[in-house]
Scaffold this active site. Structure first.
Site, short mmCIF file in Angstrom:
data_model
loop_
_atom_site.label_atom_id
_atom_site.label_comp_id
_atom_site.label_asym_id
_atom_site.label_seq_id
_atom_site.Cartn_x
_atom_site.Cartn_y
_atom_site.Cartn_z
N HIS A 1 -7.59 -1.37 5.50
CA HIS A 1 -6.54 -0.47 5.97
C HIS A 1 -6.62 0.90 5.32
O HIS A 1 -7.19 1.80 5.87
CB HIS A 1 -5.18 -1.10 5.74
CG HIS A 1 -4.06 -0.30 6.33
ND1 HIS A 1 -4.10 0.15 7.62
CD2 HIS A 1 -2.89 0.13 5.81
CE1 HIS A 1 -2.99 0.82 7.87
NE2 HIS A 1 -2.25 0.83 6.78
N HIS B 1 6.92 -5.99 11.38
CA HIS B 1 6.28 -4.70 11.57
C HIS B 1 5.62 -4.59 12.94
O HIS B 1 4.40 -4.40 13.07
CB HIS B 1 5.24 -4.49 10.45
CG HIS B 1 4.98 -3.03 10.19
ND1 HIS B 1 4.04 -2.32 10.86
CD2 HIS B 1 5.56 -2.17 9.34
CE1 HIS B 1 4.03 -1.07 10.42
NE2 HIS B 1 4.95 -0.96 9.49
N GLU C 1 1.70 -8.32 9.79
CA GLU C 1 2.12 -7.25 10.67
C GLU C 1 1.67 -7.56 12.10
O GLU C 1 0.84 -8.45 12.32
CB GLU C 1 1.47 -5.94 10.24
CG GLU C 1 -0.03 -6.01 10.36
CD GLU C 1 -0.64 -4.85 11.11
OE1 GLU C 1 0.08 -3.90 11.42
OE2 GLU C 1 -1.84 -4.91 11.39
N HIS D 1 1.51 3.82 2.02
CA HIS D 1 2.20 4.49 3.12
C HIS D 1 3.69 4.50 2.88
O HIS D 1 4.25 3.54 2.37
CB HIS D 1 1.86 3.81 4.45
CG HIS D 1 0.52 4.20 4.98
ND1 HIS D 1 -0.11 3.51 5.98
CD2 HIS D 1 -0.31 5.22 4.65
CE1 HIS D 1 -1.27 4.09 6.24
NE2 HIS D 1 -1.42 5.11 5.44
N HIS E 1 0.84 -1.20 0.00
CA HIS E 1 0.00 0.00 0.00
C HIS E 1 0.87 1.24 0.00
O HIS E 1 2.09 1.16 0.03
CB HIS E 1 -0.99 -0.01 1.16
CG HIS E 1 -0.37 0.04 2.51
ND1 HIS E 1 0.21 -1.06 3.11
CD2 HIS E 1 -0.22 1.06 3.38
CE1 HIS E 1 0.67 -0.71 4.31
NE2 HIS E 1 0.42 0.56 4.49
N ASP F 1 6.20 4.20 4.76
CA ASP F 1 7.03 3.16 5.36
C ASP F 1 6.89 1.84 4.61
O ASP F 1 7.44 0.82 5.02
CB ASP F 1 6.74 3.00 6.87
CG ASP F 1 5.29 2.75 7.15
OD1 ASP F 1 4.47 2.97 6.24
OD2 ASP F 1 4.95 2.34 8.27
N HIS F 2 6.12 1.85 3.52
CA HIS F 2 6.02 0.65 2.70
C HIS F 2 6.46 0.90 1.26
O HIS F 2 6.69 -0.04 0.52
CB HIS F 2 4.59 0.11 2.71
CG HIS F 2 4.20 -0.42 4.05
ND1 HIS F 2 4.31 -1.74 4.37
CD2 HIS F 2 3.73 0.21 5.16
CE1 HIS F 2 3.92 -1.93 5.63
NE2 HIS F 2 3.57 -0.75 6.14
#
Lengths: 593, 976
Positions: A157, A414, A203, A70, A68, A72-73
């Site tokens: 999410h 995560h 996660e 974000h 996705h 941090d991804h």
């Protein structure tokens, strides 16, 4: 035994910088390519030198999958593809592909323009990187190459978040980050097939949390806003640009509609508008309510929510304003906060977590006098509320996911190590669970069944030999040669194909026997004896002084020294090994008198 | 044609009363029988290819086949079946076999064996499955034949080992549909157990297919078992374990069926004990099943979730311990136990603290959790409803709310516990869910008392923009118990706010306050001075009597005062005056009070309320007496009869106004008598003595009377509810009289013979149909108009129209008054338009040519199937009228005999210069066999009644049954 190896480059017992390497069936896959928000040095990005010391990554990776948008991804994606060097396919869903570059560009602007960093990726690099992206549809099986296939599932999410099912042969891995089981405002609940993967990588951010009902939280939030509005106060909601903001907007929008409220709601301009646009487009990715009402009206075409202008902050009367950034550390949200802080009718609602040192953190901890720059102080009279809306799965959500997918092994990433331990303990009551640290490799042995093709000729021959049709419920042995490169053929054909001559393998053995009769008599006695013992076999007494049992030849010769001591010569081919050994042991016992 | 018809009527009449008219068409059909099957035969033989044959069969299937020829057709089909090589044609034939066996009046037992024989050498699986399907139909047609059943069950058992899933499916269906469990439940003389000896028990056969490799077969097996259960067979408990295993099947259909199966078993053997795996404890089966089904509430497929959630609601025998677990969701934050928001709210309420959630980390977790007690994976019943209520799909949420309701109704303690959750649902994002949860809370409201914080949440919904929600909430508040006077104050405050925001809710809010007041008199008492803003020393200004908010407060106070005699002492002078006013104007909301110094009022009220049920009895008696009195009138020409009728009608009308219970009956009688009176008057006019050519002028009144009687009879027939066939016959009789009158009048005014002949014929037909329809009622109609006519029917048929008219005229004058017998319950359908009120002076402006939506809100009483019958009529000032059918969804049903119509009608018109009024009214549409000839009659005579203005707003086949409401509208010319 074959193994699936998983190595987190980031996000191993850690939050942020998600990047996981998976080797499955000879394929190397990188799952997510995120950055760490907490660092400004090299630790910001995953350590790609783990894969190769120098040179490009293309040769080492078969594909990259982004779950996705974000940061941090996906934050390290341009760095990896353009600066380190990777030309292979990058997979992500359509909404992720649409929103990801906006965030990356924003991130780049902040780092380069505001902080003045050099040696960072450029806008062009982001564009080039996005060109390598192949969009995924939900539930669409994509063949990366002949063996590797991936399939995306809806993960809730945030908009466009997906779980990925990666499959090579009969080995498979499911990767899911931030699954949202209980639907929040705009995203639906995650769902996956009962695909029974070898490993489920999940996660565990909220691994030790079981959250309260979302409706309670929503109601709390709405009640607070409503009360303030009725009092004639102003409500400030500092938000980050994406995800949460849309959620709250929808929530307020519906509430306004439901309660017939008239007070204006403003949304501070910026990148959110662009993002809202994408939310409008990808309406099918949202939850049931939004999908259902879409025919009448697209929920993201907000009726009550208007763009904010700086001058509106001084307008009299109640209003609700969403402003960035979320922690009140700078920008518009801080400006508005300063204006409104003095009035106790007003309210600020912090919808997320605030980092230490920010004004958000201070006021949440009850500080009522704030020191601003220029040594002035600000009296905080307005009410401060904290609202927890998070789209991460809680422990129950993860468990439900496990129930749905029924994996054989579980791998947690995560999350914080201590919290993961708890969940690990829980899961290990049922099956294996791993939680590797960064750079640590977990190898899971799998036991894939190997399907083998059988040649038609062989099958037909077997059918003619075997009499009745094969019973599917009973195993049956047959003879053949396995050619690893192709399929199972008859041994003759195999020999022919390989250009080899057929070799006969025969065993011979001598059996000493005490028998007073003549050779031919002995032979005859053996013949009659065998005839009585082995009823079902063809036994021939050949005129040349041998007895043939099927293909086994028995000869008798008397030794020179002792006329009574006869030596039996047995000879059988490799194929008749069973019968031959049986005969030899039988004859060793001697003949009946 | 006319002669023929007369002859037929004559024949029939001269015979006995038996009417064999059904036979004629049957004969016709029989003629075509041999040709039909023969044609099929020829067609099939002709068919060159499979496609052709299929085409023939398809065509054949469209036409019905009569019962007598079915067997022949089946034989022909079977013959072709054996010859046919193409699978698809055989499949079609097989399906036709089933279709034909369903023919009414055909008993398929003669073909069972033939159909079973075809199974023997059938190779195609699809055809086999289809044949079994047909056998299933045949078996269903022969419920009384155990031999056939046994035979079919044997066939099914034999084919169960087929490799194709479809065949196995059908076999299982057959078994489920026809099989019997070896030991029959009832010991009847059939003795199937002995004859079934060789065959294994059907149930165990079916249960072996629970583990079939094909999920469809597994589903079919479960369904077959459920079918066995439905047919009353005793299902054994052994399969419980298997069924539980199927709950974790990979396929949702299997899981869904398994949920049902487990539920059935839990209902059959609730008390038997089952072991808990991995421990040596044992629990009741119903508890175990409850736990397992609860687990399914978090299934992956939403269909299963809905199924499981619904099922939970009907498991009432479950132990309270398990039941309460379903609401349990241990909250956890960083391994510390956290209190739920509900618990926090409760604590805050208990401690009296007012603020909530002001501080950061207010909900910080407190005690440390033992990690072993947190159960994450095998949750069982834990939190099932918490999950269900938070599900993504609203279908699941609704199911959960309903299940909660069912369980809570049977367990007060559970009701208390689930209150928090239900109240939470008031904030759901989907309106249906909110509405449903409000309804549910109302249903269980007898068990509960709302806390202040809960009430707060409930009341917040009063601002909802959806009218349904608000009204449901008002309804809920009517039944709610609250605990403190603050609650009352809060509720009143919110209701007033609601009233302010949505003035249309006025009635509903007042009604709600009425109940709130009468339920909590002691809680209202301390609030009275504040509510009425009285002051011990100072006179306060008199509030405005027209303020709906003030009326609302008064309604609350007066209703509380009814059972609280000390309260009136707190009233100020103007309050008493307002009481008197409201008691008159809103008597349904304001109860009679014992007020000091208001003796007259008191005594009058006591008369009103004191009589109670006795007054109803006496009123009934009065009604009956008046009817008896009327029935003494023998002949319509008796002197004084008219006066008597006039007085009786007046009495009855007044009675209807006084006694609401008898309003329907009284109205009905009055209308009926009015019809008689009109008839009487029409017949006594002077015109009858005058020569024909002189009287067209005088005719008008009589014609109008006939017309009016006709209309009244339609009202009588369709507007009243609860009529028996006897009354209907009476009404039809009056109608017939009116028609006779019309006929006579026509004959007098128009000498044209052709027209007359047609009308006469029609009239005769009507008599005939009347006789047919009310054959059983004829004995009650002795000596009446019809009776007399029927006596001389042969003569009527043969005579000339002029003669006929003469006979009619004399019979009409001589025939007696019919006695009316009242049915038990009779109600008049009524409608009241609440919205628009028609009081507004502001015209509704819109651009001409475009449409404007007008909101209509009406209550309908005693209307059956309003969806089909009720229509809205809009009448424009220029005489244009416009009938609108409301959507079925616009009707709501708040009570057993009450309906509510909330709809929008679209108005449009060309421009006007002045605002003007349109009339809106509700119509009750009716349609009966006799209404269509009446309309044709009207058109036939329309030229004869030129002088009569068309009845205002008469719509064909409709009765206006509400008062018209006038709405000011103003279409403006479009601006360019």
């Amino acid at each position: 035994m074959p193994e699936i190896k998983v190595t987190p480059l980031g996000a191993g017992q850690d939050v942020g910088r998600s990047c996981i390497l998976v080797s499955i069936g000879g394929k190397n896959i990188m799952l997510d390519c995120g950055m760490h928000m907490g660092y400004n040095d090299d630790r910001r990005f995953p350590d790609f030198s783990y894969i190769t010391q120098n040179g490009r990554l293309t040769d080492f990776l078969d594909c990259v999958i982004i779950s996705h948008f974000h940061l941090d991804h996906c934050g390290a994606l341009p760095y990896m593809s353009e600066m380190v060097g990777y030309d292979g396919p990058i997979y992500m869903t359509h909404p992720t592909k649409a929103i990801c570059p906006i965030l990356l560009e924003d991130f780049r602007k902040i780092t380069v323009d505001k902080k003045g960093e050099t040696n960072f990726f450029t806008s062009q690099m982001i564009k080039d990187c996005m060109k390598k992206v192949i969009p995924l549809n939900l539930h669409q099986t994509v063949q990366v190459d002949d063996e590797l296939e991936i399939k995306a599932y809806y993960a809730g999410h945030v908009l466009g978040a997906a779980m990925v099912h990666i499959k090579v042969g009969s080995e498979s891995v499911v990767y899911t980050v931030s699954v949202n089981k209980f639907a929040l405002c705009h995203s639906g609940a995650a769902w996956i097939d009962k695909c029974r993967p070898d490993i489920l990588i999940s996660e565990s951010t909220y691994a030790t949390t079981i959250r309260d009902s979302k409706r309670c939280r929503e109601r709390d939030f709405l009640k607070k806003v409503h009360e303030t509005i009725e009092r004639g106060g102003k409500v400030l909601i500092p938000v980050f640009a994406l995800g949460r903001a849309q959620e709250l907007c929808i929530l307020l929008e519906t509430f306004w509609e439901r309660m017939n409220l008239k007070a204006p709601i403003y949304f501070s301009t910026g990148l959110t508008e662009k993002a809202n646009h994408y939310y409008k487009l990808f309406i099918t990715w949202t939850n049931q309510k939004i999908r259902k009402t879409f025919v009448q009206r697209n929920m993201f075409e907000f009726k009550h929510i208007k763009a904010f202008d700086r001058s509106y902050a001084d307008n009299p009367g109640p209003m609700v304003v969403f402003a960035t950034p979320g922690m009140l550390h700078a920008g518009q949200s801080l400006q508005i906060f300063k204006k409104w802080a003095g009035n106790d009718k007003n309210m600020v609602i912090m919808p997320g977590y605030c980092v230490q040192g920010t004004i958000g953190h201070k006021i949440l901890n009850g500080q009522r006098k704030l020191e601003m720059e220029g040594r002035s102080t600000l009296d905080v009279k307005l009410q401060v509320e904290y609202m927890s809306f998070s789209a991460h799965a809680d422990a129950k959500g993860i468990m439900q996911l496990i129930r749905m997918a029924e994996p054989r092994n579980m791998l947690l990433v995560h999350g914080e190590a201590a919290k993961m331990e708890f969940l690990k303990g829980k899961i290990e009551q049922e099956f294996n669970c791993y939680m590797p640290a960064n750079g640590e490799t977990v190898a899971v042995t799998t036991n894939p069944s190997v399907p083998v093709d059988i040649s038609l000729n062989l099958l037909k021959r077997e059918m003619t030999l075997g009499g009745p049709l094969p019973d599917p419920k009973k195993p049956r042995t047959m003879h053949g040669t396995l050619i690893m490169k192709e399929n199972l053929v008859s041994s003759e054909q195999a020999l022919k194909e390989l250009g080899l001559n057929e070799h006969q393998l025969r065993f011979t053995c001598r059996v000493q026997l005490q028998d007073p009769h003549s050779d031919s008599d002995t032979l005859h006695r053996i013949y009659t004896h065998l005839k009585s013992v082995l009823k079902d076999y063809t036994i021939q007494h050949l005129p040349d002084g041998t007895v043939m049992v099927e293909s086994i030849v028995i000869k008798v010769s008397s030794s020179a020294e002792d006329a009574n001591a006869k030596v039996l010569l047995l000879s059988w081919s490799y194929q008749d090994e069973d019968l031959g050994s049986y005969l030899s042991s039988l004859l060793k016992k001697g003949l009946p008198t | 044609m006319a002669a023929h018809l007369k002859k037929r009527v004559y024949e029939e009449f001269s015979k006995v009363v038996q009417i064999p008219h059904e036979e004629a068409p049957a004969k016709k059909l029989r003629l075509s029988k041999p040709s039909k099957s023969a044609a099929l035969h020829i067609d099939l033989c002709k068919a060159a290819s499979a496609t052709d044959a299929l085409q023939y069969l398809l065509e054949f299937a469209r036409k019905p086949v009569e019962a007598e020829s079915v067997e022949g057709v089946i034989r022909i089909l079977l013959e072709h079946y054996y010859k046919e090589t193409d699978n698809s044609v055989r499949l079609k034939i097989a399906s036709l076999l089933g279709l034909l066996s369903k023919t009414n009046g055909f008993s398929p037992d003669c073909v069972v064996d033939d159909v079973i024989n075809t199974l023997g050498n059938e190779k195609s699986h699809q055809v086999l499955a289809q044949l079994l399907e047909s056998l299933l139909v045949i078996g269903g047609q022969l419920p009384e034949s155990p031999a056939v059943r046994r035979r079919l069950v044997q066939v099914a058992c034999k084919l169960l080992s087929d490799t194709n899933f479809g065949v196995r499916n059908k076999c299982l269906q057959l078994l489920g549909f026809l099989g019997t469990v070896e030991t029959p439940l009832t010991k009847d003389g059939e003795g199937p157990s002995s004859s079934l000896g060789g065959v294994r028990d059907v149930q165990s056969i079916i249960s072996t297919y629970f583990s079939d490799q094909d999920p469809r077969v597994r589903t079919a097996a479960l369904k077959a078992m459920l079918q066995l259960h439905e047919r009353g067979m005793k299902i054994h408990q052994i399969i419980y374990e298997q069924a539980c295993r199927l709950l974790s099947d990979d396929y949702e259909q299997v899981r869904s069926a398994a949920v049902q199966m487990v539920w059935v078993l839990s209902q059959l053997y609730p008390e038997s004990i089952v072991p808990i795996p991995s421990s040596n404890e044992e629990i009741r089966l119903v508890d175990d099943a409850f736990g397992k089904i609860s687990h399914m509430v978090s299934d992956g497929s939403w269909m299963v979730r809905v199924q499981a959630t619904k099922t939970l609601g009907s498991m009432l025998q479950v132990s309270p311990h398990f039941l309460e677990q379903t609401l349990d969701k241990k909250l956890m934050s960083d391994l510390r136990r956290k209190r739920t928001a509900h618990e926090r709210a409760k604590e805050l309420f208990a401690s009296g603290e007012f603020s909530s959630g002001r501080k950061w980390a207010d909900d910080a977790p407190k005690e440390r959790l033992d990690t072993n007690t947190v159960n994450l994976i095998a949750s069982g019943a834990c939190g099932a409803f918490v999950h269900g209520l938070e599900d993504e799909m609203f279908e699941v949420r609704i199911a959960a709310v309903e299940a909660l309701c069912q369980l809570a109704r049977s367990s007060p303690s559970f009701a208390e516990k689930c209150l928090d959750f239900l109240v939470d649902m008031f904030n759901d994002e989907i309106e249906e869910v909110r509405l449903q949860s409000i309804h549910v809370l109302r249903e269980i409201s007898t068990h509960i008392t709302l806390r202040e914080d809960q009430l707060d949440t409930v009341l917040a919904v009063l601002e909802d923009s959806s009218r349904d929600i608000r009204e449901a909430l008002h309804e809920l508040l009517c039944y709610t118990n609250v605990s403190t006077k603050e609650c009352i104050q809060l509720a009143l405050l919110e209701l007033l706010k609601n009233l302010n925001k949505y003035p249309t809710d006025r009635n509903s809010v007042w009604k709600c306050l009425k109940f709130l007041g009468s339920r909590h008199p002691t809680l209202v008492l301390p609030l009275v001075p504040e509510l009425l803003s009285t002051h011990p020393y100072f006179d306060t200004p008199e509030p405005d009597m027209d303020d709906p908010a003030y009326i609302a407060v008064l309604v609350l106070v007066f209703n509380a005062a009814k059972s609280c005699p000390t309260m009136p002492a707190l009233f100020s002078d103007h309050t008493f005056r307002h009481y008197a006013y409201l008691r008159d104007s809103l008597s349904h909301l304001v109860p009679p009070l014992r007020l000091p110094g208001r003796k007259q009022v008191y005594s009058l009220d006591s008369v009103d309320s004191g009589c109670g049920s006795g007054s109803v009895e006496s009123a009934k008696l009065f009604l009956q007496q008046s009817l008896n009195r009327v029935s003494t009138i023998q002949n319509l020409e008796t002197p004084g009869a008219q006066d008597l009728l006039n007085f009786t009608i007046r009495d009855l009308q007044r009675l209807g106004e006084l006694q609401t219970e008898l309003a329907g009956a009284a109205d009905f009688c009055a209308t009926f008598l009015r019809c008689q009176l009109l008839l009487m008057k029409a017949l006594q006019e002077k015109l009858w003595n005058m020569a024909v050519p002189l009287c067209p002028k005088q005719n008008v009144t009589a014609t109008a009377a006939a017309q009016q009687i006709l209309e009244e009879t339609y009202k009588l027939e369709f507007l009243y509810n609860g009529l028996e066939s006897r009354q209907v016959a009476t009404i039809h009789h009056v109608r017939l009289q009116a028609k006779a009158l019309q006929l006579v009048l026509t004959a007098r005014t128009r000498p044209g013979l052709d027209l007359l002949i047609g009308s006469c014929e029609k009239f005769l037909q009507e008599i005939e149909s009347f006789q047919r329809m009310f054959l059983t009622e004829l004995p009650h109609l002795q000596d009446s108009f019809v009776d007399k006519l029927l006596e001389i029917m042969p003569r009527l048929l043969s005579c000339k129209p002029v003669e006929l008219v003469k006979i009619l005229q004399t019979t009409l004058r001589q025939s007696g008054l019919l006695q009316l017998r009242l049915p038990e319950q009779i109600h008049r359908a009524t409608a009241t338009i609440i919205e628009p009120t028609g009081e507004s002076d502001n015209p509704l402006r819109f651009t001409s040519g475009l449409v404007v939506a007008l909101d209509i809100d009406a209550t309908l009483e005693h209307v059956q199937d309003p969806q089909d019958k009720v229509k809205v009529q809009v009448l424009y000032p220029d005489g244009q009228s416009h009938v609108i059918h409301p959507k079925p969804a616009d009707f709501r049903k708040p009570g057993p005999t009450r309906h509510r119509l909330i709809t929008q009608v679209y108005l449009s018109h060309t421009a006007w210069t002045e605002p003007s009024q349109v009339e809106v009214r509700l119509l009750l549409a009716y349609s009966s066999s006799s209404s269509s000839p009446s309309s044709s009659n009207k058109s036939g005579w329309s030229d004869s009644i030129d002088g009569l203005p068309p009845a205002e707003a008469a719509v064909e086949g409709t009765i206006p049954f509400s008062k018209p409401v006038k709405v000011f509208i103003m279409p403006k010319p479009a601006r360019r």
